[in-house]
Scaffold this motif. Structure first.
Motif, PDB file in Angstrom:
ATOM      1  N   VAL A  80      18.573  40.219  47.468  1.00 44.27           N
ATOM      2  CA  VAL A  80      19.774  39.579  48.016  1.00 44.27           C
ATOM      3  C   VAL A  80      20.965  40.160  47.268  1.00 44.27           C
ATOM      4  O   VAL A  80      20.971  40.193  46.038  1.00 44.27           O
ATOM      5  N   VAL A  81      21.976  40.630  48.018  1.00 47.37           N
ATOM      6  CA  VAL A  81      23.088  41.339  47.384  1.00 47.37           C
ATOM      7  C   VAL A  81      24.316  40.439  47.273  1.00 47.37           C
ATOM      8  O   VAL A  81      24.671  39.735  48.224  1.00 47.37           O
ATOM      9  N   TYR A  82      24.925  40.468  46.100  1.00 46.74           N
ATOM     10  CA  TYR A  82      26.139  39.687  45.835  1.00 46.74           C
ATOM     11  C   TYR A  82      27.239  40.639  45.398  1.00 46.74           C
ATOM     12  O   TYR A  82      27.010  41.529  44.591  1.00 46.74           O
ATOM     13  N   ASN A  83      28.433  40.419  45.917  1.00 46.74           N
ATOM     14  CA  ASN A  83      29.606  41.181  45.487  1.00 46.74           C
ATOM     15  C   ASN A  83      30.213  40.446  44.282  1.00 46.74           C
ATOM     16  O   ASN A  83      30.468  39.253  44.346  1.00 46.74           O
ATOM     17  N   PHE A  84      30.394  41.169  43.168  1.00 45.01           N
ATOM     18  CA  PHE A  84      30.999  40.493  42.004  1.00 45.01           C
ATOM     19  C   PHE A  84      32.345  41.071  41.593  1.00 45.01           C
ATOM     20  O   PHE A  84      33.072  40.454  40.813  1.00 45.01           O
ATOM     21  N   LEU A  85      32.700  42.283  42.089  1.00 44.96           N
ATOM     22  CA  LEU A  85      33.942  42.936  41.634  1.00 44.96           C
ATOM     23  C   LEU A  85      34.662  43.539  42.829  1.00 44.96           C
ATOM     24  O   LEU A  85      34.052  44.274  43.622  1.00 44.96           O
ATOM     25  N   GLY A  86      35.950  43.238  42.950  1.00 44.39           N
ATOM     26  CA  GLY A  86      36.738  43.750  44.058  1.00 44.39           C
ATOM     27  C   GLY A  86      36.390  43.021  45.352  1.00 44.39           C
ATOM     28  O   GLY A  86      35.576  42.077  45.349  1.00 44.39           O
ATOM     29  N   THR A  87      37.019  43.451  46.451  1.00 43.88           N
ATOM     30  CA  THR A  87      36.764  42.786  47.729  1.00 43.88           C
ATOM     31  C   THR A  87      36.364  43.792  48.808  1.00 43.88           C
ATOM     32  O   THR A  87      37.001  43.880  49.852  1.00 43.88           O
ATOM     33  N   GLN A  96      26.595  38.458  49.823  1.00 46.25           N
ATOM     34  CA  GLN A  96      27.234  37.180  49.516  1.00 46.25           C
ATOM     35  C   GLN A  96      28.255  37.400  48.418  1.00 46.25           C
ATOM     36  O   GLN A  96      28.339  38.472  47.842  1.00 46.25           O
ATOM     37  N   LYS A  97      28.986  36.340  48.141  1.00 49.38           N
ATOM     38  CA  LYS A  97      29.985  36.439  47.083  1.00 49.38           C
ATOM     39  C   LYS A  97      29.440  35.745  45.845  1.00 49.38           C
ATOM     40  O   LYS A  97      29.056  34.568  45.913  1.00 49.38           O
ATOM     41  N   ALA A  98      29.391  36.450  44.726  1.00 51.22           N
ATOM     42  CA  ALA A  98      29.017  35.776  43.478  1.00 51.22           C
ATOM     43  C   ALA A  98      30.102  34.744  43.152  1.00 51.22           C
ATOM     44  O   ALA A  98      31.242  34.882  43.597  1.00 51.22           O
ATOM     45  N   VAL A  99      29.746  33.728  42.396  1.00 46.54           N
ATOM     46  CA  VAL A  99      30.693  32.645  42.113  1.00 46.54           C
ATOM     47  C   VAL A  99      31.101  32.705  40.648  1.00 46.54           C
ATOM     48  O   VAL A  99      30.260  32.631  39.741  1.00 46.54           O
ATOM     49  N   GLN A 100      32.391  32.850  40.435  1.00 46.93           N
ATOM     50  CA  GLN A 100      32.864  32.984  39.050  1.00 46.93           C
ATOM     51  C   GLN A 100      32.709  31.666  38.307  1.00 46.93           C
ATOM     52  O   GLN A 100      33.183  30.628  38.746  1.00 46.93           O
ATOM     53  N   GLN A 101      32.038  31.743  37.152  1.00 50.13           N
ATOM     54  CA  GLN A 101      31.827  30.552  36.324  1.00 50.13           C
ATOM     55  C   GLN A 101      32.881  30.441  35.232  1.00 50.13           C
ATOM     56  O   GLN A 101      33.297  29.352  34.874  1.00 50.13           O
ATOM     57  N   SER A 102      33.261  31.589  34.687  1.00 54.69           N
ATOM     58  CA  SER A 102      34.197  31.525  33.564  1.00 54.69           C
ATOM     59  C   SER A 102      34.955  32.824  33.412  1.00 54.69           C
ATOM     60  O   SER A 102      34.511  33.879  33.889  1.00 54.69           O
ATOM     61  N   LEU A 103      36.095  32.712  32.781  1.00 56.18           N
ATOM     62  CA  LEU A 103      36.911  33.857  32.378  1.00 56.18           C
ATOM     63  C   LEU A 103      37.345  33.572  30.958  1.00 56.18           C
ATOM     64  O   LEU A 103      37.804  32.465  30.648  1.00 56.18           O
ATOM     65  N   LYS A 104      37.152  34.565  30.107  1.00 53.91           N
ATOM     66  CA  LYS A 104      37.624  34.406  28.734  1.00 53.91           C
ATOM     67  C   LYS A 104      38.344  35.688  28.344  1.00 53.91           C
ATOM     68  O   LYS A 104      37.863  36.777  28.669  1.00 53.91           O
TER      69      LYS A 104
END
Ligand SMILES: *[C@@H]1O[C@H](CO)[C@@H](O)[C@H](O)[C@H]1NC(C)=O
Ligand SMILES: *[C@@H]1O[C@H](CO)[C@@H](O)[C@H](O)[C@H]1NC(C)=O
Ligand SMILES: *[C@@H]1O[C@H](CO)[C@@H](O)[C@H](O)[C@H]1NC(C)=O
Ligand SMILES: *[C@@H]1O[C@H](CO)[C@@H](O)[C@H](O)[C@H]1NC(C)=O
Ligand SMILES: *[C@@H]1O[C@H](CO)[C@@H](O)[C@H](O)[C@H]1NC(C)=O
Ligand SMILES: *[C@@H]1O[C@H](CO)[C@@H](O)[C@H](O)[C@H]1NC(C)=O
Ligand SMILES: *[C@@H]1O[C@H](CO)[C@@H](O)[C@H](O)[C@H]1NC(C)=O
Ligand SMILES: *[C@@H]1O[C@H](CO)[C@@H](O)[C@H](O)[C@H]1NC(C)=O
Length: 741
Positions: A80-87, A96-104
């Motif tokens: 199953v493929v998820y996009n994590f960077l860019g659009t 699918q779109k990965a879901v951002q959990q955190s930014l530090k």
């Protein structure tokens, strides 16, 4: 009465502001206007614009100007493929779109955790800050490190993919690019404009040199170049690339060629995987054109080239250095955090956001000997002004950023000043004051032999004297003051003639217009004269030392007669205009240099005054407008004598930076009434945010009730104190009010 009301309003707005900036992930320390991704030089400057908040896969990464830099990423988990960077959008595939959990963010890193179904992918963007190592600091590369771990206790099959587009090499996407891929222990994609234009920018991108995207080759590594939707579809559908190259060279925007890697991580468990480490960079050679004697020019090269003969050697070193780089980044990050947290956590967060931005505006260069070998004792650092214009080594841009160099390595400050000194020592610059900059358009440092540079005579002469003494004090190195004594003395003579009664002229805040008799310029000039007295003393010229010292002292006395308002409550913006005032941030230099020309009472006076003129997001720059500059807020915070006022200034700027109203790399010019950004972005002047780290503060940790605060609170400001304390009492009520909205 008016004042407490304003302050109440201010705090209400700042709470509203943070609500606006609310995001669905955990943001540590806060969600900034734009997240630095790969920020190492004026041309390697990739950011993630935020506004009210944007996940790593909500927008494309962008150049500091805001234009897109194609940088796409997918992770494939159990097919199953998820996009994590860019659009990226790829027809006839499903991701699918990965879901951002955190930014530090820290001083050197921006770390995103992206949930891709049962796997968490951590994307760490590292832009090294290596102030003590000219080779490492000058390498125009950044890392992207990916690690994966299971979040459901199970084991999963994981492959990752990233690519960059050719948008990294030009400001004009209609131009033709060519590229090649080299496969060895490291696989490198290199891409450049077919028609190279030396030292030339289009829309702030350099039209020279190449972008490089690299990954170490292991058994699970594949690569491909080709049209964006074709290459991405290949990964989405198959989890591997074809190890093939597209040799149909074409315009950047013509079927968008991309340069891609895929890496199979095999089976991932709840232990973090080994990192997959990409390097992205942009290099050119020569880097800068610099004016020398007799109107000749010298091409200058990036310093790291004195160590590595080819780009591929440099990249091998950079990728091989990853563990070191992480150790070094982590220790730099914790030092900055611990030093700045002594002021406050708000302060630490702003410093952390600023450091990559200031160093990312600079490049370290070296020249060649006649025989073509490098002369490594000839080091000059160049800085692009960025966004306000593209000037080279603007003196009044180096000045606000100065605290960052003092804090990280004063020697870098010398390398920034030396190009200005050397040029003016050739005698080609005709004015008797200091030049404003080394060239109108980065990276051409061609000087101003016609003398028609932006005229800031008192500003720049004072700045050069102040920074030169500051460098000498911090380093113990007399190089600048012995080699350029005559120039320094010439500028001092000018200040003696022109700074007590400054002629109608602009200051560094040129956007605010010109004005005669500017109090703040007089302050700068007087500190400059005193600085030269100290410099003269250092080289044993006691006659000048005492002459200039007594001139400075006499000017301070006369200055107070001219510059105090008739109420005696504050300094004016310009002599004789009682209703005017401004941030007298130039008094910071008197503290920094420990010259103590201005009496303590003047610092106390200004401190008390600022308390009464606070807007929601800080103290305006001056009475002509309600906007301010965050660097000057910081300098002012470093000169005030009351921790309450200092912390109000610090928090005001932090609230502005976190208010979600901008999506540009941190801008130093903003509106104090509503925290909205003004025209600037990404400028190196945010180095001024380190001001509190480089003065021996009279105040230690944030403490609004310490005895020093009490001591400095003039009776006239006690009402303000009361209002602050009563305001603290209503905070919980306000908080619940906003919770209802
Ligand atoms: C996507 O699928 C449609 C329908 O099969 C086809 O017409 C189209 O050409 C495909 N597009 C691409 C880019 O493959
Ligand atoms: C690409 O263009 C550059 C600059 O004109 C040139 O030096 C290089 O040989 C070209 N490379 C290829 C693979 O065509
Ligand atoms: C190397 O540079 C230094 C500093 O500019 C200079 O003094 C020296 O003469 C140069 N060496 C040679 C061999 O040109
Ligand atoms: C500047 O200030 C001096 C001293 O107060 C005054 O004599 C002079 O007229 C002022 N100049 C201008 C242009 O206002
Ligand atoms: C002090 O410096 C000023 C400005 O250069 C000069 O005019 C004056 O003669 C000097 N005084 C002495 C005693 O050297
Ligand atoms: C005095 O300063 C105020 C605020 O900066 C300005 O609006 C006004 O025009 C100034 N007055 C004069 C006489 O310059
Ligand atoms: C300096 O500016 C930053 C934001 O630009 C702010 O958050 C920080 O707290 C300020 N520091 C001081 C001392 O004012
Ligand atoms: C604040 O000041 C008070 C009074 O001087 C002192 O007792 C307290 O320890 C200080 N707190 C901090 C955090 O410095």
């Amino acid at each position: 009465m008016f004042v407490p009301y304003l302050f109440l309003l201010a705090s209400v707005l700042s709470i509203a502001g943070s609500a606006l900036g609310a995001v669905s992930w955990t943001a540590t320390p806060f969600n900034p206007p734009s997240v630095p991704l790969a920020v190492r030089s004026p041309y390697l400057s990739a950011w993630l614009a935020q506004g009210g908040g944007a996940a790593l896969n909500d927008v494309w990464p962008s150049f500091w100007t805001g234009t897109t830099l194609g940088w796409a990423g997918y992770v494939r988990v159990d097919n199953v493929v998820y996009n994590f960077l860019g659009t990226p959008s790829v027809p006839n595939t499903s991701a699918q779109k990965a879901v951002q959990q955190s930014l530090k963010f820290t001083s050197t890193q921006s770390i995103f955790v992206m949930k891709a179904g049962p796997v968490d992918l951590t994307a760490t963007f590292i832009s090294p800050v290596e102030p003590d190592d000219l080779v490492r600091q000058s390498l125009p590369f950044a890392y992207l490190s990916l690690t994966a771990q299971s979040n459901d206790g199970g084991s999963h099959s994981v492959q990752v993919y990233t690519d960059i587009s050719a948008e990294w090499i030009t400001g004009d996407n209609s131009l033709t690019a060519n590229w090649s891929t080299t496969v060895g222990d490291i696989i490198t994609h290199q891409v450049q404009l077919e028609n190279q234009q030396l030292f030339t920018e289009v829309s702030d991108h350099i039209q020279q040199g190449s972008a490089f995207y690299s990954l170490a080759k292991t058994s699970g590594t594949t690569f491909q170049t080709g049209q964006d939707i074709v290459v991405r579809a290949q990964f989405i559908d198959n989890g591997v690339l074809l190890n093939s190259q597209d040799s149909n060279f074409r315009a950047v925007e013509d079927d968008w060629p991309v340069f891609a890697f895929a890496q199979d991580l095999g089976t991932v468990t709840s232990t973090s995987s080994q990192p997959v480490v990409f390097s992205v960079g942009h290099m050119r050679d020569p880097a800068v054109e610099y004016i020398i004697a007799n109107d000749q020019t010298q091409p200058r090269n990036s310093f790291f080239l004195s160590e590595f003969s080819t780009p591929s050697d440099a990249i091998s070193f950079f990728l091989g250095d990853f563990q070191n780089a992480m150790t070094s980044a982590n220790s730099f990050d914790s030092k900055v955090n611990s030093d700045a947290s002594k002021i406050s956590s708000d302060y630490a967060s702003i410093v952390e956001l600023s450091i990559r931005q200031v160093l990312g505006a600079t490049e370290i260069t070296v020249s060649k000997n006649a025989d073509g070998s490098f002369n490594t004792s000839d080091v000059l650092m160049f800085m692009k002004e960025i966004s306000s214009d593209g000037n080279v080594n603007t003196v009044d841009v180096i000045m606000p950023s100065w605290p960052a160099f003092l804090y990280t390595n004063p020697k870098l400050g010398r390398f920034l000043l030396e190009g200005l000194f050397r040029y003016q020592a050739t005698g080609q610059y005709p004015n008797k004051w200091s030049v404003h900059d080394l060239g109108a358009s980065y990276p051409r440092a061609l000087g101003h032999n016609d003398g028609n540079d932006e005229p800031m005579p008192v500003e720049e002469s004072g700045n050069m004297l102040i920074m030169t003494l500051s460098y000498t004090q911090a380093s113990g190195d007399n190089f600048l003051i012995t080699n350029y004594f005559d120039l320094l003395d010439q500028w001092t003579q000018f200040l003696i003639a022109d700074s007590l009664i400054p002629a109608n002229q602009i200051s560094t805040d040129d956007f605010a217009g010109s004005l005669a008799n500017q109090t703040n310029l007089a302050i700068k000039g007087i500190v400059g004269i005193k600085a030269m007295s100290v410099i003269a003393g250092m080289v044993g010229d006691t006659a000048r030392e005492s002459n200039y010292s007594s001139i400075a002292a006499s000017y301070v006395t006369q200055f107070q007669g001219f510059a105090l308002s008739s109420t005696g409550k504050h300094l004016t913006l310009s002599y004789g205009n009682d209703s005017s005032w401004g941030l007298s941030y130039n008094m910071f230099a008197d503290k920094l240099l420990k010259t103590n020309v201005f009496p303590q009472s003047l610092f106390d006076l200004q401190t008390s005054w600022y308390k009464t003129v606070f807007n929601a997001f800080g103290v305006p720059l001056d009475t002509r407008h309600t906007y301010t500059k965050s660097d000057w807020e910081n300098w002012t915070a470093a000169l005030v004598t009351d921790a309450t006022v200092r912390d109000m200034l610090v928090s005001a700027v932090r609230n502005y930076a976190a208010d979600g109203l901008s999506s540009a790399p941190l801008g130093d010019w903003y509106e104090t009434t509503n925290g909205g950004p003004e025209g600037f972005r990404a400028r190196p002047v945010v180095g001024g945010h380190l001001a509190l780290l480089v003065v021996d503060s009279q105040l230690d940790s944030s403490n609004t009730t310490d005895t020093q605060t009490e001591k400095h609170n003039a009776a006239s400001s006690s009402k303000m104190q009361d209002s602050i304390f009563s305001f603290v009492g209503v905070l919980p009520a306000l908080a619940s009010f906003f919770a209802l909205l």
